[in-house]
Design an enzyme around this catalytic site. Structure first.
Site, PDB file in Angstrom:
ATOM      1  N   CYS A  38      -0.120  19.368  13.010  1.00 36.26           N
ATOM      2  CA  CYS A  38      -0.839  20.506  13.719  1.00 36.26           C
ATOM      3  C   CYS A  38      -0.014  21.609  13.579  1.00 36.26           C
ATOM      4  O   CYS A  38       1.120  21.500  13.262  1.00 36.26           O
ATOM      5  CB  CYS A  38      -0.987  19.876  15.335  1.00 36.26           C
ATOM      6  SG  CYS A  38      -1.825  21.222  16.234  1.00 36.26           S
ATOM      7  N   TYR A  83      -3.901  24.811  24.404  1.00 36.44           N
ATOM      8  CA  TYR A  83      -5.044  23.934  24.885  1.00 36.44           C
ATOM      9  C   TYR A  83      -4.887  23.321  26.442  1.00 36.44           C
ATOM     10  O   TYR A  83      -5.799  22.901  26.767  1.00 36.44           O
ATOM     11  CB  TYR A  83      -4.833  22.951  23.965  1.00 36.44           C
ATOM     12  CG  TYR A  83      -5.403  22.916  22.680  1.00 36.44           C
ATOM     13  CD1 TYR A  83      -6.810  22.655  22.299  1.00 36.44           C
ATOM     14  CD2 TYR A  83      -4.438  23.407  21.550  1.00 36.44           C
ATOM     15  CE1 TYR A  83      -7.186  23.070  20.964  1.00 36.44           C
ATOM     16  CE2 TYR A  83      -5.087  23.578  20.406  1.00 36.44           C
ATOM     17  CZ  TYR A  83      -6.305  23.413  19.914  1.00 36.44           C
ATOM     18  OH  TYR A  83      -6.858  23.711  18.878  1.00 36.44           O
ATOM     19  N   HIS A 126      -2.348  18.672  20.873  1.00 36.57           N
ATOM     20  CA  HIS A 126      -3.329  19.569  21.598  1.00 36.57           C
ATOM     21  C   HIS A 126      -3.069  19.081  23.270  1.00 36.57           C
ATOM     22  O   HIS A 126      -3.750  19.597  23.928  1.00 36.57           O
ATOM     23  CB  HIS A 126      -4.530  19.457  21.272  1.00 36.57           C
ATOM     24  CG  HIS A 126      -5.232  20.046  19.816  1.00 36.57           C
ATOM     25  ND1 HIS A 126      -6.242  19.916  19.269  1.00 36.57           N
ATOM     26  CD2 HIS A 126      -4.189  20.346  19.090  1.00 36.57           C
ATOM     27  CE1 HIS A 126      -6.147  20.655  18.259  1.00 36.57           C
ATOM     28  NE2 HIS A 126      -4.798  20.766  17.842  1.00 36.57           N
TER      29      HIS A 126
END
Length: 421
Positions: A164, A244, A194
């Site tokens: 990520c 997030y 996230h």
């Protein structure tokens, strides 16, 4: 060295190509294959990719194909960046959960579950094809939801790590605020994909001074504005959450915004149309500035660093990846997939020690890990009851009436992708 990009027709791809070209000494690719079922996109992105390589002097060969088996044949590493259902499915993920007053988002909540159900079977089929041609190949997963998809790959015995760009993006941002080189900034990054927090920011090395308190004191307003959270929240938490976490910490506010503003999916679809028009220009030989607004900043650098460590056995430390927990966070099962700094070698990832985690963060991690376990069961085996259980377990849903209605909506909007529906 052969590397294959599945989803090579993505508008992200020129960002990846730019990184491969600039960092060719770190990752000396001789053959790069872009594969995608969308021939119209490959016909634009393939030539642009070759022009970027030529401008930056990369000697490697770039080919394109719609034949997945040919693309992965003999690959040393396969990078997954696909989106099952395209932006149209993303738009659905971001909208129908709002009818229940729940966040609509492509990687978390009900929308994230829908994406997992569409994606996991496709990714596992791709991985099996990779294993047939080269069982030693590494699979680097950039496909969301990264945590669930990576867990599916690892559970099936594949050589895989999830990637990520959140951590590398924060590292670059903090380095700029501190006036430091990015390589000198080491994050105390902990959580799930996230769902992460920066609990420390070490300057000069993993054991260097923790400058997180200084960052919050001197640049708290800037960081809070980027996260779209009040500075007071960061001060009280004493850490820097990923953006997030706003879906959890400001859920109702996010839902209200989503009901009154254009969706991110609609914005991205418009951006992709413009990007593809730019990519069609035969004079374009670099990634356009617009691509930075598409998302995925520094994705290419993270991918190059990870692939180089796996394939060249450089023993690179402090790369943030998604990998099996295996006791790293003692309050989670060993087979959970966590996102933490790790040492990367040809054998894979070895997570670095993590400081004890505040119960405020550990509790949410444990809750979402339980949801991910149920989500993977639903993705692998199907069935309305499994979907309902996953939704009921998710902290952004959590009520049986919502879970019931969202289950029906999810199935209705994804029937073409769900073989069991």
């Amino acid at each position: 060295m052969k590397l294959t990009v599945v989803g090579g027709g993505s508008t992200y791809t020129p960002e990846l190509i730019d990184g491969f070209a600039r960092l060719r000494d770190v990752l000396p690719i001789t053959e790069l294959v872009l594969t995608d079922p969308a021939t119209d996109r490959l016909d634009l992105i393939g030539p642009l990719s070759r022009r970027i390589f030529a401008r930056l002097g990369h000697p490697g060969r770039i080919t394109t194909t719609t034949d997945l088996d040919a693309a992965v044949d003999g690959a040393d590493a396969v990078l997954l960046q696909l989106r099952v259902g395209g932006q149209a499915a993303r738009l659905q993920d971001e909208t129908w959960p709002l009818d229940c007053g729940c966040v609509g988002q492509e990687t978390t909540g009900a929308g994230g579950l829908a994406k997992a159900l569409r994606t996991v079977p496709v990714v596992l089929d791709i991985a099996e094809r990779v294993r047939r041609t080269n069982p030693d190949a590494w699979i680097i997963d950039f496909t969301n939801p990264v945590g669930i998809v990576t867990r599916a790959l690892l559970q099936a015995g594949h050589r895989a790590l999830g990637l990520c760009n959140v951590a590398i993006g924060l590292q670059r941002k903090f380095a700029a605020l501190l006036g430091a080189a990015p390589a000198d900034v080491h994050l105390g990054h902990v959580g799930l994909n996230h769902l992460t927090w920066e609990t420390a920011v070490h300057l000069g090395g993993p054991d260097g001074e923790d400058v997180l308190p200084r960052l919050l004191a001197d640049h708290g307003d800037t960081i809070a504005a980027d996260l779209r959270l009040p500075r007071s929240v960061l001060t009280r938490l004493g850490v820097i959450p990923s953006y997030y976490l706003r879906y959890f910490y400001a859920h109702d506010e996010v839902v209200e915004e989503a009901r009154t503003k254009p969706s991110r999916a609609a914005e991205v679809a418009a951006m992709e149309k413009e990007l593809l028009s730019l990519y069609a220009d035969p004079a374009l030989d670099r990634k356009p500035a617009l691509l930075a607004r598409r998302g995925g900043a520094f994705y290419s650098e993270a991918a190059v660093d990870l692939a180089a460590a796996l394939l060249r056995d450089a023993g690179s430390e402090h790369q943030v990846v998604n990998t099996l927990n295996n006791g790293t966070l003692p309050f989670l099962p060993d087979d959970a997939v966590v996102e933490v700094p790790a040492t990367i070698t040809a054998e894979g990832a070895r997570p670095l020690p993590v400081a004890p985690v505040d119960p405020l963060f550990a509790g949410l991690m444990a809750n979402v890990t339980a949801y991910e376990d149920l989500a993977l069961e639903a993705a692998l085996h199907g069935g309305r009851d499994r979907v309902f259980r996953a939704l009921l377990a998710h902290p952004l849903v959590g009520q049986y009436a919502y879970a019931d209605r969202l289950t029906d909506d999810l199935i209705a909007h994804n029937r073409e992708h769900l073989t069991w529906a």
